[in-house]
Scaffold this motif. Structure first.
Motif, PDB file in Angstrom:
ATOM      1  N   ASP A   1      -7.612  11.817  -9.600  1.00 50.00           N
ATOM      2  CA  ASP A   1      -9.103  11.461  -9.810  1.00 50.00           C
ATOM      3  C   ASP A   1      -9.382  10.082  -9.299  1.00 50.00           C
ATOM      4  OD1 ASP A   1      -7.465   9.648 -11.346  1.00 50.00           O
ATOM      5  OD2 ASP A   1      -7.885  10.126 -13.221  1.00 50.00           O
ATOM      6  N   GLY A   2      -8.495   9.564  -8.247  1.00 49.39           N
ATOM      7  CA  GLY A   2      -9.228   8.603  -7.478  1.00 49.39           C
ATOM      8  C   GLY A   2      -8.914   7.031  -8.509  1.00 49.39           C
ATOM      9  N   THR A   3      -8.298   7.089  -9.489  1.00 49.11           N
ATOM     10  CA  THR A   3      -8.112   5.630 -10.245  1.00 49.11           C
ATOM     11  C   THR A   3      -6.675   5.084  -9.876  1.00 49.11           C
ATOM     12  OG1 THR A   3      -7.015   6.949 -11.798  1.00 49.11           O
ATOM     13  CG2 THR A   3      -9.397   6.692 -12.286  1.00 49.11           C
ATOM     14  N   GLN A   4      -6.042   5.504  -8.894  1.00 49.04           N
ATOM     15  CA  GLN A   4      -4.811   4.998  -8.337  1.00 49.04           C
ATOM     16  C   GLN A   4      -4.550   5.119  -7.140  1.00 49.04           C
ATOM     17  OE1 GLN A   4      -0.430   5.879  -9.977  1.00 49.04           O
ATOM     18  NE2 GLN A   4      -0.976   4.259 -11.182  1.00 49.04           N
ATOM     19  N   LEU A   5      -4.169   4.272  -6.502  1.00 48.48           N
ATOM     20  CA  LEU A   5      -3.914   4.139  -5.054  1.00 48.48           C
ATOM     21  C   LEU A   5      -2.402   3.666  -4.682  1.00 48.48           C
ATOM     22  CD1 LEU A   5      -4.529   4.689  -1.926  1.00 48.48           C
ATOM     23  CD2 LEU A   5      -5.749   2.676  -2.051  1.00 48.48           C
ATOM     24  N   SER A   6      -1.547   4.318  -4.308  1.00 47.85           N
ATOM     25  CA  SER A   6      -0.141   3.803  -3.919  1.00 47.85           C
ATOM     26  C   SER A   6      -0.048   3.614  -2.412  1.00 47.85           C
ATOM     27  CB  SER A   6       0.786   4.915  -4.422  1.00 47.85           C
ATOM     28  OG  SER A   6       0.793   4.736  -5.812  1.00 47.85           O
ATOM     29  N   VAL A   7       0.516   2.529  -1.981  1.00 46.76           N
ATOM     30  CA  VAL A   7       0.586   2.049  -0.615  1.00 46.76           C
ATOM     31  C   VAL A   7       2.138   1.678  -0.328  1.00 46.76           C
ATOM     32  CG1 VAL A   7      -0.277   0.480   1.315  1.00 46.76           C
ATOM     33  CG2 VAL A   7      -1.584   1.301  -0.612  1.00 46.76           C
ATOM     34  N   THR A   8       2.703   2.304   0.556  1.00 44.47           N
ATOM     35  CA  THR A   8       4.016   2.008   1.189  1.00 44.47           C
ATOM     36  C   THR A   8       3.866   1.026   2.343  1.00 44.47           C
ATOM     37  OG1 THR A   8       4.876   4.265   0.378  1.00 44.47           O
ATOM     38  CG2 THR A   8       6.210   2.724   2.181  1.00 44.47           C
ATOM     39  N   LEU A   9       4.724  -0.135   2.329  1.00 45.54           N
ATOM     40  CA  LEU A   9       4.583  -1.153   3.351  1.00 45.54           C
ATOM     41  C   LEU A   9       5.654  -1.027   4.234  1.00 45.54           C
ATOM     42  CD1 LEU A   9       3.761  -4.105   0.671  1.00 45.54           C
ATOM     43  CD2 LEU A   9       2.115  -2.497   1.917  1.00 45.54           C
ATOM     44  N   ARG A  10       5.429  -1.642   5.435  1.00 42.80           N
ATOM     45  CA  ARG A  10       6.205  -1.681   6.367  1.00 42.80           C
ATOM     46  C   ARG A  10       7.380  -2.656   6.142  1.00 42.80           C
ATOM     47  NH1 ARG A  10       5.464   0.152  11.204  1.00 42.80           N
ATOM     48  NH2 ARG A  10       3.056   0.568  10.943  1.00 42.80           N
ATOM     49  N   GLU A  11       8.592  -2.182   6.365  1.00 42.66           N
ATOM     50  CA  GLU A  11       9.448  -3.162   6.392  1.00 42.66           C
ATOM     51  C   GLU A  11      10.035  -3.957   7.736  1.00 42.66           C
ATOM     52  OE1 GLU A  11      13.442  -1.428   4.285  1.00 42.66           O
ATOM     53  OE2 GLU A  11      12.054   0.547   4.229  1.00 42.66           O
ATOM     54  N   GLY A  12      10.739  -5.074   7.491  1.00 45.78           N
ATOM     55  CA  GLY A  12      10.996  -5.925   8.796  1.00 45.78           C
ATOM     56  C   GLY A  12      10.081  -6.659   9.230  1.00 45.78           C
ATOM     57  N   VAL A  13       8.948  -6.887   8.373  1.00 44.46           N
ATOM     58  CA  VAL A  13       7.800  -7.543   9.116  1.00 44.46           C
ATOM     59  C   VAL A  13       8.003  -9.110   8.667  1.00 44.46           C
ATOM     60  CG1 VAL A  13       5.419  -8.036   9.007  1.00 44.46           C
ATOM     61  CG2 VAL A  13       6.197  -5.839   8.810  1.00 44.46           C
ATOM     62  N   THR A  14       7.727  -9.951   9.601  1.00 52.18           N
ATOM     63  CA  THR A  14       7.870 -11.537   9.285  1.00 52.18           C
ATOM     64  C   THR A  14       6.469 -12.380   9.321  1.00 52.18           C
ATOM     65  OG1 THR A  14       8.721 -12.206  11.374  1.00 52.18           O
ATOM     66  CG2 THR A  14      10.269 -11.618   9.478  1.00 52.18           C
TER      67      THR A  14
END
Length: 566
Positions: free
Chosen positions: A103-116
């Motif tokens: 229903d477009g009320t929640q957005l889940s994002v996976t982030l990149r690992e190892g970033v500084t």
């Protein structure tokens, strides 16, 4: 469920709309002597960029400041790269994948690992949550209108939640929101700090700064590997003419703006090529709302409509833009890719090419304006005289104004020009201390007219005269438009029928009020050094918007380029 990842695209412009600087051509590039063709612009892996800025650079790398001079995309990255020149899947940056609930009320994002961060600190989900909470806590920075909540569920995942469907927030949230480091920004005032020493995750860092030029250096610790272009040097010149001279001398590698014989760049300027993209819509911006403190004849809708009718757009295109511009709709829906979204109730879906002074006269006289003995209309003792703000050195726009002044004089309207530095021009627009200004309306985060309407016609993004309006500098406000935008924001993009009803409402209102007077759709032309670098966008591979001032698209291009021969 909606899942997406993926890759890049390219950029645009018609006059020039975003940076700051100016200096004599003799100061073009200290220590770099020009040679033949396009091979003289410094080291083989240094790109010399000219953004068209007029006036000295004033250091400010705060990506949320209206007077920032750079760094979006190059220093500060978003979660994904999103462009409005194609509809391909978003390119992963700090994010690697995202998923909407049904229903477009929640957005889940996976982030990149190892970033500084460029100061060596680890990038985590806490930085993302901090950035969006900062926007919620500081409305003046929240140009994207984020109105949900954000939570870092662990070091590599964040969840955005709304109490309403928010599909249309995706492109801005994912692709147009620079992420900033919590460990630095938690101790500053983001509304006033100019960030002289910016810390980001991007492919470049600030190397050195002077009012006449600044240099970004490749970030050798960048998560995707250091870019092949090792330095980007931004020059301050005195305007379009100086840019042409630099192109002839081979002392710049990339500029966006008009040049003589624009159709034959590769032969007129050996070593260079060009690309023209019709997208940014040139308009006469007006401080339109007397209720919000605007003053002058342009606060009368009849005056704005009369100016619209009196313009000879074909002549402006020929004299000012070398016929690189194209038609424009008074609805500001692009007639190339968004024509099907223009309301059938709009009597004139495309602005006329020829002037119609008779219609202009009818509109003015019906509104109580009467022509004086000098041939200029007046009402209640006020002469119909208007001043247009433009940046010194923007020769195409200046020529356009001079041409329009002659056309409008024939229709009984006195049009005058006021030239100033980019900083002054920007300040006047933001604070509403102007009558008219020539500029182009950008398309927003994605190829959909919603984003332009939300940016330039939403009451939430304007302010009384004297206060800075983040985007809606015309001070336009209409409750029906606001309500239609709210419905669009809550509607699934696949529900074409519901969306069109709202577009019809918005278009009817803005065509009648015309706070931004349509001129032409700008054919944004960029010239770039193909002898020195490979990987530039093409019509067949438009991976980013190819205008040197267009962020974050320019950063995507910098990353894609390689010195010739590599």
């Amino acid at each position: 469920m909606f899942l997406s990842t993926k890759r890049p695209r390219a950029g645009i412009r018609m006059a020039l709309a975003g940076a700051s600087a100016a200096m004599a051509t003799t100061l073009l590039l200290a220590g770099c002597a020009p040679a033949s063709g396009g091979s003289a612009s410094g080291s083989a892996d240094t790109l010399i960029a000219y953004t068209g800025q007029s006036g000295d650079y004033q250091i400010n790398f705060n990506p949320y400041s209206p007077s920032q001079i750079g760094g979006i995309g190059t220093i500060f990255e978003s979660l994904f790269f999103v462009t409005n020149v194609n509809t391909e899947a978003y390119t992963p940056l700090l994010g690697t994948e995202y998923t909407w609930n049904e229903d477009g009320t929640q957005l889940s994002v996976t982030l990149r690992e190892g970033v500084t961060w460029s100061d060596g600190e680890d990038f985590t989900a806490d930085d993302v949550a901090f950035t969006f909470q900062l926007l919620l806590d500081t409305p003046s920075l929240n140009n994207g209108g984020f109105d949900g909540t954000v939570e870092a569920t662990d070091d590599t995942h964040v969840v955005f939640t709304w109490d309403h469907p928010a599909f249309v927030s995706g492109p801005t949230l994912l692709g147009r929101t620079p992420i900033v480091p919590e460990h630095i920004w938690s101790g500053i005032d983001p509304t006033t700090d100019v960030m002289e020493k910016p810390v980001g995750t991007g492919p470049y860092t600030l190397d050195n700064f002077k009012p006449q030029a600044f240099t970004l250096a490749a970030n050798e610790d960048y998560w995707d590997g250091a870019p092949a272009v090792k330095a980007i040097r931004y020059l301050s010149l005195s305007g379009n003419t100086a840019g042409v001279d630099a192109l002839k001398a081979g002392t710049i590698d990339w500029q966006t703006g008009p040049v003589p014989d624009i159709e034959n760049v590769s032969t007129t300027y050996p070593g260079y090529d060009a690309i023209t993209i019709p997208q940014n819509q040139v308009a006469l911006l007006t401080c339109s709302s007397a209720e919000l403190g605007c003053t002058g004849p342009q606060t009368d809708p009849a005056v704005r409509q009369a100016v619209y009718a009196a313009l000879n757009r074909d002549q402006v295109n020929s004299l000012a833009f070398q016929n690189t511009a194209s038609e424009i709709s008074p609805t500001f829906a692009l007639t190339t890719t968004q024509k099907d979204l223009i309301s059938s109730a709009v009597a004139e879906p495309v602005a006329p090419g020829a002037a119609d002074p008779d219609t202009a006269a009818e509109i003015l006289e019906a509104a109580g304006w009467a022509k004086g003995s000098d041939g200029i209309y007046a009402k209640d003792g006020e002469t119909l005289s208007l001043t247009v703000e433009v940046v010194t050195g923007w020769t195409d726009y200046i020529t356009a104004i001079d041409t329009m002044a002659q056309q409008l004089k024939a229709a009984g309207i006195d049009l005058r020009v006021s030239q100033s530095s980019w900083n002054e021009w920007t300040d006047k627009k933001g604070k509403g201390t102007y009558q008219l200004a020539i500029d182009s309306l950008g398309q927003g985060a994605a190829s959909d007219p919603y984003y332009l309407y939300d940016k330039y016609f939403n009451t939430a993004f304007t302010a009384p005269v004297g206060e800075v309006a983040p985007q809606n500098v015309a001070r336009f406000s209409d409750p029906d438009v606001d309500a239609a935008l709210a419905v669009l924001k809550a509607t699934n993009p696949e529900d074409a029928e519901t969306r069109q009803v709202q577009f019809d409402i918005i278009q009817e209102k803005i065509v009648a009020a015309m706070p931004y007077i349509p001129v032409l759709t700008g054919g944004t032309t960029s010239e770039f050094n193909v002898d020195k670098f490979t990987g530039w966008p093409t019509q067949d591979d438009l991976y980013a918007f190819p205008a040197v001032w267009a962020s974050p698209d320019n950063a995507q291009i910098f990353k894609s380029l390689k010195p010739a021969g590599e």
